[in-house]
Design an enzyme around this catalytic site. Structure first.
Site, short mmCIF file in Angstrom:
data_model
loop_
_atom_site.label_atom_id
_atom_site.label_comp_id
_atom_site.label_asym_id
_atom_site.label_seq_id
_atom_site.Cartn_x
_atom_site.Cartn_y
_atom_site.Cartn_z
N GLN A 195 -19.82 -80.40 -42.47
CA GLN A 195 -20.10 -78.95 -42.34
C GLN A 195 -18.81 -78.13 -42.28
O GLN A 195 -18.77 -76.99 -42.72
CB GLN A 195 -20.92 -78.68 -41.07
CG GLN A 195 -22.36 -79.13 -41.12
CD GLN A 195 -22.54 -80.51 -40.51
OE1 GLN A 195 -21.63 -81.34 -40.56
NE2 GLN A 195 -23.70 -80.78 -39.97
N ASP A 236 -25.76 -76.33 -29.62
CA ASP A 236 -27.15 -76.54 -30.00
C ASP A 236 -28.10 -76.49 -28.81
O ASP A 236 -29.26 -76.13 -28.94
CB ASP A 236 -27.31 -77.86 -30.74
CG ASP A 236 -26.70 -77.75 -32.12
OD1 ASP A 236 -25.48 -77.97 -32.26
OD2 ASP A 236 -27.43 -77.37 -33.06
O1 MRU Z 1 -26.55 -80.51 -37.74
P1 MRU Z 1 -26.23 -79.04 -37.82
O2 MRU Z 1 -25.38 -78.68 -38.97
O3 MRU Z 1 -27.47 -78.18 -37.70
O4 MRU Z 1 -25.38 -78.78 -36.50
C1 MRU Z 1 -24.91 -77.48 -36.24
C2 MRU Z 1 -24.02 -77.41 -35.08
O5 MRU Z 1 -23.77 -78.37 -34.39
C3 MRU Z 1 -23.48 -76.04 -34.73
O6 MRU Z 1 -22.22 -76.15 -34.13
C4 MRU Z 1 -24.45 -75.37 -33.74
O7 MRU Z 1 -25.73 -75.35 -34.25
C5 MRU Z 1 -24.04 -74.00 -33.40
S1 MRU Z 1 -24.32 -72.94 -34.74
C6 MRU Z 1 -24.08 -71.34 -34.35
#
Ligand code: MRU
Length: 344
Positions: A195, A236
């Site tokens: 990401q 999260d």
């Molecule tokens: O697996 P993902 O890409 O959904 O994980 C996203 C994250 O860990 C982000 O850091 C988190 O959702 C915060 S987003 C504002």
């Protein structure tokens, strides 16, 4: 109507930028029903806690339209469960669905079905619009913690793409730049799903931020040899004591930051705080496919038969976090008290 890079909603369908294909291809997936939205969350077409929450809210509206002729509590509970069963860690998903469902329950006796659908649509749009406002507010608070010229490390993607717009952790960088500060951002690539490399680097370059991509295992060396002011990440799910679940690798970064005297900031809306969970040990951690680790873009990089462990998130102890930046202010340790104050 909502129209951002991450998502577009016109009351009839939801379009999501396909985050699996970024940065090479900028393509939108159109969802006209709730099954499609659930699948899009599961498949990571849309990802990031607040973006998942808002998408699920629109999915709930589409589910109500599908059940228009028999708009019963049972039918809408099924829609809610389908959307909720997509990903387990980000609490914003459940928060948004609960908010939609309680709005529905307050209208269930309304015989005017079109009114109920309109009210649900308004609630979903409110969730999306509030998200953008909340991110700007957090950005404003967060940028005050950064010096006029700063160097930060960020992990995963907590930018506009992870939200409806503006971003949480990247919102802080953005707000600092908007106020004339200069920020140099080191971006962890964020294995296994990348990401950071694919999404955060793409977003920061578009914003004109001085951006340097590093592999995750370089962060400690960067902290030791270059002047880093802060690590800034999203979240999260935050437990009542401040323990924070975020993308796998966040915990290691927090330990490294402590070792090197670098500030460690979490940026997250109050909707990411789950006071039903007293500490991080009880946060459910999603485990994802082994192929995310054994393959890169479909190319096998590990021998057949190797064992794999692929937790998508980890939990950072509250003690390692210097501040949790919310839209209701900057919280400081001990978080049990400061969190209780901002969560109504
Ligand atoms: O697996 P993902 O890409 O959904 O994980 C996203 C994250 O860990 C982000 O850091 C988190 O959702 C915060 S987003 C504002």
């Amino acid at each position: 109507m909502i129209s951002t890079v991450t998502m577009k909603w016109n009351g009839n369908f939801l379009e999501l930028i396909d985050q699996r294909k970024l940065p090479s291809v900028e393509e939108y997936v159109r969802c006209t029903n709730s099954d499609c939205v659930a699948q899009a969350i599961k498949d990571m077409i849309v990802r990031g806690a607040p973006a998942i929450g808002a998408s699920a809210a629109f999915g709930y509206v589409l589910g109500a339209v599908e059940n228009k002729e028999h708009l019963t509590i049972e039918a809408m509970e099924r829609v809610k469960e389908k959307l909720a069963s997509t990903r387990p860690t980000a609490v914003n998903l459940f928060w948004a669905l609960e908010r939609m469902h309680s709005k529905f329950l307050s209208e269930v006796d309304n015989e005017e079905r079109e009114d109920v659908l309109r009210i649900l649509n308004e609630e979903a749009e409110r969730i999306a619009n509030e998200d953008v406002e909340v991110n700007k507010q957090m950005g404003m608070y967060g940028q005050e913690l950064l010096p006029k010229s700063s160097t930060v490390i960020t992990h995963c993607n907590a930018g506009a793409l992870a939200t409806v717009d503006y971003g949480t952790a990247l919102g802080v960088i953005r707000a600092a730049v908007e106020r004339g500060k200069t920020v140099h951002a080191y971006v962890d690539e964020t294995r296994p799903y990348l990401q950071g490399a694919r999404l955060t680097a793409w977003e920061l370059l578009k914003l004109g931020v001085d951006t340097t991509l590093i592999c995750d295992n370089m962060a400690g060396w960067v902290m030791k040899t270059r002047k880093v002011d802060a690590v800034i990440v999203g979240a999260d799910r935050i437990a009542a004591n401040g323990d924070t679940a975020n993308k796998i690798g966040t915990y290691s970064l927090a330990l490294l930051a402590k070792k090197h005297g670098v500030k460690f900031y979490v940026v997250a809306p109050v909707s990411t705080i789950d006071t039903d969970i007293s500490n991080g040990i009880d946060i459910p951690i999603e485990e994802r496919s082994h192929t995310e680790v054994t393959e890169i873009h479909g190319f096998r990089i590990a021998p057949d038969g190797v064992g794999v462990y692929n937790p998508a998130f980890d939990v950072t102890d509250a003690k390692l976090i210097d501040a949790i930046i919310t839209e209701r202010g900057v919280l400081k340790y001990p978080y049990v008290e400061s969190i209780a104050k901002v969560v109504k």
